[in-house]
Design an enzyme around this catalytic site. Structure first.
Site, PDB file in Angstrom:
ATOM      1  N   GLU A   1       9.019  48.157  -5.848  1.00 30.92           N
ATOM      2  CA  GLU A   1       9.001  48.897  -6.993  1.00 30.92           C
ATOM      3  C   GLU A   1       7.854  49.192  -7.809  1.00 30.92           C
ATOM      4  O   GLU A   1       7.368  48.310  -8.492  1.00 30.92           O
ATOM      5  CB  GLU A   1      10.531  48.481  -7.966  1.00 30.92           C
ATOM      6  CG  GLU A   1      10.683  49.541  -8.985  1.00 30.92           C
ATOM      7  CD  GLU A   1      11.599  50.755  -8.201  1.00 30.92           C
ATOM      8  OE1 GLU A   1      12.316  50.545  -7.250  1.00 30.92           O
ATOM      9  OE2 GLU A   1      11.233  51.901  -8.743  1.00 30.92           O
TER      10      GLU A   1
ATOM     11  N   TYR B   1      18.122  52.971 -18.200  1.00 31.79           N
ATOM     12  CA  TYR B   1      17.083  53.321 -16.959  1.00 31.79           C
ATOM     13  C   TYR B   1      16.180  54.535 -17.645  1.00 31.79           C
ATOM     14  O   TYR B   1      16.170  54.536 -18.900  1.00 31.79           O
ATOM     15  CB  TYR B   1      17.365  53.749 -15.826  1.00 31.79           C
ATOM     16  CG  TYR B   1      16.610  53.313 -14.549  1.00 31.79           C
ATOM     17  CD1 TYR B   1      16.027  52.085 -14.427  1.00 31.79           C
ATOM     18  CD2 TYR B   1      15.683  54.311 -14.137  1.00 31.79           C
ATOM     19  CE1 TYR B   1      15.023  51.925 -13.841  1.00 31.79           C
ATOM     20  CE2 TYR B   1      14.909  54.069 -13.290  1.00 31.79           C
ATOM     21  CZ  TYR B   1      14.169  53.093 -13.071  1.00 31.79           C
ATOM     22  OH  TYR B   1      13.151  52.719 -12.360  1.00 31.79           O
TER      23      TYR B   1
END
Ligand code: NAD
Length: 539
Positions: free
Chosen positions: A238, A96
């Site tokens: 998102e 991430y």
């Protein structure tokens, strides 16, 4: 010569869900037809993890490590997730932020194999049918982006698919959502980034971005198709551009199970940090003055949740908003400005216009929160001014990836003479200052969204309420130990992330039952009920 038919064993070995590589036992090798297909020595998962880590660390840079981990996820899912879970500090920044930012930029060039589900304008009328091509019938967690505002990196078009893939990997690792329950979705409505679309390797729709009614109609078709195909699924929006992020959230939040992580997830993780900071400063939460640099979706999302939290402390909505001040690229948000977006209006106060540093001196905030995507905006003067006003100023430099942070941890400690309580969006290493180790906290949404998702999915929530985000923030803030507070850290260690997620999930589900938003009968032991559902990647 006719080719051999593949044995079941061969299929199992080549399926990432079922593969255990060298760890198949002699009995399994016999039973499944694996004899001869794997080397002699039986490996344990522990040994395999050791090999994975050695191979990963040998790679020359983080993007190579990202590619390596991605391939492992395809090849042996359980090994991938156990490696991530047991080495979360080292691997979260690789799967991430910040590495995922680089991976998105290079998506078309490092592409190996399609993952997830793609929607373009050419699919209009066919989205529900196309969802039938997805191999798993029981989807519970969907993360969708249109790639228009990827982290702080702007319009990356279909390259943004790295984000849903990465977020869902965190759902599995941090909260034990089952991998087969996850669906990453790219809402590929084109890109206005010509550098990308002119790249011959670019993989997305080459048209200019779809906008207006056509955009929202296509999204609505998707949301409705999900209700039909996967009625238990939670949709996480998102990295949408702020006006679309708000429009989608406001359209769907009371109708279907969904939330926007940039607005609501960021809000909860920041509120948790703010609450934890009061445990260091001894300031009363309801007396705090908080100033934001940046007035986009992240910043006003935080303000909206802070407003609700302050109201729970007995303030009126108006009084709560008076505690929150915003400065954007044009200066302080004041009533006389005519360039503000709808979501800014509640925070435009009756005040004379002024610039950032002047506003800090005038308003004297206890806490400064940066969500600009503009690195270097917390200058020495800014941090110094905050430290002159406060014994322990709390500084949140939330912009991602690391290169976009409003200031570095080191600068913040240096310029504040070690007084600042520093939190960032992407990770910074601990800093030695005057013989003391100061640990920058990471205000990473990953502390919040996995637990929210787990709680909502476990009790089959029908919608997600603001109070669920409040509970999540409170649970998180309470999990910071006194020892950590000593090092000026506002979040628990990432190593505890599965406990954090479980605690949040229990709080969220409790709230859902309380608010009549859960679609199952309340289990006697809610914690055990949720814990039992968590995916465990041990073979
Ligand atoms: P946005 O584009 O909607 O908002 C950006 C805001 O910053 C705008 O109000 C703009 O006027 C202001 N701004 C830009 N440059 C500025 C400057 N030099 N000085 C003052 N103001 C400036 O974006 P957003 O969705 O709100 O996200 C902003 C940032 O927050 C991104 O970098 C993103 O990575 C980060 N973010 C972090 C987290 C997290 O760490 N938890 C979560 C979400 C977003």
């Amino acid at each position: 010569m006719t080719p051999h038919k593949h044995t079941i064993g061969y299929e199992i070995l080549n399926n990432g869900h079922t593969n255990k590589g060298t760890a198949f036992t002699p009995e399994e090798r016999e039973e499944l037809g694996l004899r001869g297909l794997v080397p002699h020595t039986i490996g344990t998962q522990d040994l395999q993890i050791e090999r994975v880590l050695a191979n990963m660390r040998r790679k020359g840079n983080d993007i190579e490590r990202y590619i390596f981990l991605n391939a492992l996820q395809d090849r042996n899912e359980r090994l991938f997730y156990r490696t991530v879970i047991e080495n979360i500090d080292e691997i979260m920044p690789l799967v991430y932020t910040p590495t995922v930012g680089q991976a998105c930029k290079e998506f078309a060039h490092i592409f190996r194999q399609p993952k997830g589900f793609y929607i373009t304008r050419d699919d209009k009328g066919d989205i529900e049918k196309n969802l039938g091509n997805w191999p798993h019938e029981d989807v519970r967690m969907i993360v969708i982006t249109d790639g228009e505002r990827i982290l702080g990196l702007g319009d990356l078009g279909t390259n943004g698919m790295g984000i849903p893939i990465g977020k869902l990997a965190l759902y599995v690792a941090c909260a034990g959502i089952r991998p087969e329950h996850c669906l990453p979705v790219m809402f590929d409505v084109g890109t206005n980034n010509t550098e990308l679309s002119e790249d011959p390797l670019y993989l997305g729709h080459h048209g200019e971005r779809l906008n207006g009614d056509a955009y929202f109609e296509l999204m609505d078709e998707f949301v409705q198709a999900v209700q039909t195909r996967y009625p238990k699924a939670l949709i996480q929006f998102e990295d949408f551009l702020t006006p679309k992020a708000y429009a989608l959230m406001n359209e769907y939040r009371d109708k279907v199970l969904c939330f926007n992580d940039d607005i609501q997830g960021t809000a909860a993780v920041t509120l948790a940090g703010v609450l934890a900071s009061t445990r260091i400063t001894d300031n009363d939460f309801k007396d705090l003055r908080i100033m934001f640099l940046g007035a986009g979706s992240a910043a006003t999302g935080i303000g909206d949740l802070l407003t609700i939290a302050l109201q729970k402390e007995g303030l009126s909505e108006d009084e709560a908003r008076q505690r929150l001040w915003y400065v954007d690229i044009e200066g302080l948000l004041v009533k006389s400005r005519t360039d503000l977006m709808d979501h800014n209006l509640p925070y435009a106060h009756e005040h004379e216009p002024m610039g950032f540093v002047e506003a800090i001196k005038d308003i004297k905030p206890h806490i400064l929160i940066g969500a600009t995507g503009a690195p270097g905006t917390f200058t020495q003067e800014v941090i110094k001014t905050m430290s002159d006003i406060n014994e322990r100023p709390a500084i949140f430099a939330l912009s991602n990836p690391t290169s976009r942070a409003e200031c570095t941890a080191e600068d913040c400690y240096e310029w504040s003479g070690g007084k600042a309580i520093f939190t960032s969006g992407s990770p910074f290493d601990p800093v030695e200052h005057d013989g003391k180790t100061l640990r920058p906290g990471q205000g990473n949404n990953a502390y919040i969204f996995p637990g929210i998702g787990l709680g909502a999915v476990a009790c089959q929530a029908t919608t997600i309420s603001d109070d669920m985000f409040l509970v999540a923030a409170q649970v998180l803030a309470e999990m910071v130990s006194e020892d950590l507070l000593e090092t000026a850290t506002l979040y628990p260690p990432l190593a505890l992330i599965r406990d954090v997620s479980l605690n949040i999930a229990v709080g969220v589900a409790e709230k859902a039952f309380e608010e009549g938003l859960a679609d199952i009968d309340k289990p006697k032991d809610l914690r055990a009920f949720i814990k039992d559902q968590m995916y465990d990647p041990v073979y």
